[in-house]
Design a protein around this motif. Structure first.
Motif, short mmCIF file in Angstrom:
data_model
loop_
_atom_site.label_atom_id
_atom_site.label_comp_id
_atom_site.label_asym_id
_atom_site.label_seq_id
_atom_site.Cartn_x
_atom_site.Cartn_y
_atom_site.Cartn_z
N GLU A 261 0.73 -1.15 -0.19
CA GLU A 261 -0.05 0.03 -0.10
C GLU A 261 0.93 1.23 -0.07
O GLU A 261 0.43 2.42 0.04
N ARG A 262 1.86 1.23 0.43
CA ARG A 262 3.50 2.37 0.54
C ARG A 262 3.90 2.06 -0.85
O ARG A 262 4.54 3.17 -0.41
N HIS A 263 4.78 1.03 -0.94
CA HIS A 263 5.89 1.48 -1.21
C HIS A 263 6.13 0.65 -2.73
O HIS A 263 7.03 0.40 -3.70
N LEU A 264 4.70 0.66 -3.60
CA LEU A 264 4.91 0.37 -4.81
C LEU A 264 5.54 1.57 -5.99
O LEU A 264 6.51 0.68 -6.82
N GLY A 265 6.37 2.51 -5.90
CA GLY A 265 6.14 3.63 -5.57
C GLY A 265 8.19 3.16 -6.69
O GLY A 265 8.90 3.66 -6.79
N HIS A 266 8.46 1.80 -5.80
CA HIS A 266 9.92 1.58 -5.47
C HIS A 266 9.55 0.34 -6.68
O HIS A 266 10.99 -0.11 -6.96
N LEU A 267 9.24 0.36 -7.58
CA LEU A 267 9.12 -1.20 -7.82
C LEU A 267 10.11 -0.84 -9.46
O LEU A 267 9.98 0.42 -9.92
N PRO A 268 10.96 -1.25 -9.40
CA PRO A 268 11.77 -1.15 -10.92
C PRO A 268 11.48 -1.20 -11.70
O PRO A 268 10.66 -1.06 -12.37
N ALA A 269 12.06 0.29 -13.24
CA ALA A 269 11.00 0.37 -14.48
C ALA A 269 11.27 -0.65 -14.83
O ALA A 269 12.43 -1.86 -15.23
N ALA A 270 9.29 -0.78 -16.02
CA ALA A 270 9.11 -2.31 -16.73
C ALA A 270 10.42 -2.13 -17.34
O ALA A 270 11.07 -1.54 -18.50
N LEU A 271 10.69 -3.38 -17.85
CA LEU A 271 11.20 -4.57 -19.22
C LEU A 271 10.41 -4.40 -20.16
O LEU A 271 10.77 -4.43 -21.30
N GLY A 272 9.52 -4.32 -20.48
CA GLY A 272 8.59 -4.61 -20.68
C GLY A 272 6.62 -4.43 -20.59
O GLY A 272 6.59 -5.07 -19.25
#
Ligand code: AVJ
Length: 328
Positions: free
Chosen positions: A148-159
């Protein structure tokens, strides 16, 4: 970063010392309300997780095996429709179901990365290690955090990415936060991404109630275990034998509730909080809600978050559903 022969594994943690306070905060807040309540996440200490695994094997608890069956039957279709190169799994606790999806991506030769997101560092590491060894060429980027709080930290999409949230866990959110969670998810999804969501379906209440009040009493133990958690973690003195397990389906709200009912008057001291709590005879403490869905309810929740239902996969008895959606 830890390079291996098979691919690379990295795990990033975003949890801080403040996150340890959630049990204390939740208990203080929840036990001083007119309807006493505790968030279901506190059911899962080591013992609770063991009991939950046992629940998944019970004859009455149809959800786990039904979802697995749906995924086995449909994984190929999901991969073909989404072209996903990356699996982002929220609550990465379901390793065997994850494998069904990764196998299908591997077979389609699209698989590049697995991104488990979980609050438990041990769970993320375990998932990372077993899976990177199984799929040569796949890398793992683990995120230890709260989805709920840390989805902003996902790595940039590869596709194109496939976000998955399985097990029906979304049913544990109260209606408002369910939509908030979906909106937060939608915000980090791109135009080529899809969401695969597991939800339990509305059905004969007797079937649902049996699933949450099994004849072997495992669910009762699972529910009562949360009192042991409070005794141990917060120095509380709950008399666990003075409480009984209650599960009832609320037809109007279309959810099942688990509660703990005091069999007689109970005085409880929670030492770590300096808190004294009274339970009147038969007073209840709510420990979980688990929402059940109709296709319409699901479509509405998704639409409210800006997501469009693409496909609704179910089993022949329509016990459980796995939905595929994308940005609307
Ligand atoms: C893991 C949250 C989906 O709500 O059915 C099982 C937990 N509670 N038996 C559910 C649970 C009681 C489960 N979820």
């Amino acid at each position: 970063m830890e390079p291996t022969l098979e691919g690379t594994v990295e795990v990033h943690s975003y949890l801080g010392p403040a996150d340890d306070r959630t049990l204390a905060d939740d208990v203080l807040d929840g036990l001083t309300r007119p309807l006493k309540e505790l968030a279901p996440k506190h059911l899962y200490d080591a013992r609770g997780s063991e009991l939950f695994d046992a629940i998944c094997e019970l004859p009455e608890y149809y959800q786990t095996r039904t979802e697995r069956l749906i995924l086995r039957t449909r994984a190929q279709d999901v991969v073909a429709r989404t072209g996903a190169v990356e699996l982002v799994e929220l609550g990465s606790g379901s390793a065997d179901k994850t494998r069904v999806l990764l196998d299908a991506m591997d077979d389609a030769q699209t698989l590049r990365r697995y991104v488990p997101v979980d609050v438990s560092e041990t769970t993320v590491h375990a998932a990372a290690e077993t899976l990177v060894a199984r799929y040569p060429g796949m890398s793992v980027h683990g995120v230890v955090g709260d989805f709920e709080r840390h989805l902003g930290h996902l790595p940039a999409a590869l596709g194109p990415r496939l976000f998955v949230f399985l097990g029906g866990t979304i049913g544990n959110f109260p209606p408002g936060s369910r939509r908030r969670f979906l909106r937060g998810l939608r915000k980090v999804m791109g135009a080529g991404d899809h969401l695969l969501l597991g939800t339990d379906l509305v059905k004969d209440p007797r079937i649902i109630e049996a699933a949450y009040d099994d004849s072997a009493g495992v669910t009762a133990q699972f529910n009562l275990n949360v009192l042991h958690v409070l005794n141990r973690e917060l120095g509380a003195n709950f008399d666990v034998d003075g409480f009984e397990h209650v599960a009832f389906y609320d037809r109007k709200r279309q959810w099942i509730e688990m509660r703990l009912r005091a069999t007689d008057q109970q005085h409880v001291r929670v030492e770590a909080l300096g808190l004294d709590v009274e339970f009147a005879p038969r007073e209840e403490l709510r420990t979980e809600i688990s929402a059940k869905f109709t296709p319409e309810r699901l479509r509405n929740d998704l639409a409210a978050a800006g997501l469009e239902l693409v496909e609704l996969y179910s089993d022949p008895d329509e016990l459980f559903a796995v939905s595929l959606s994308r940005l609307g």
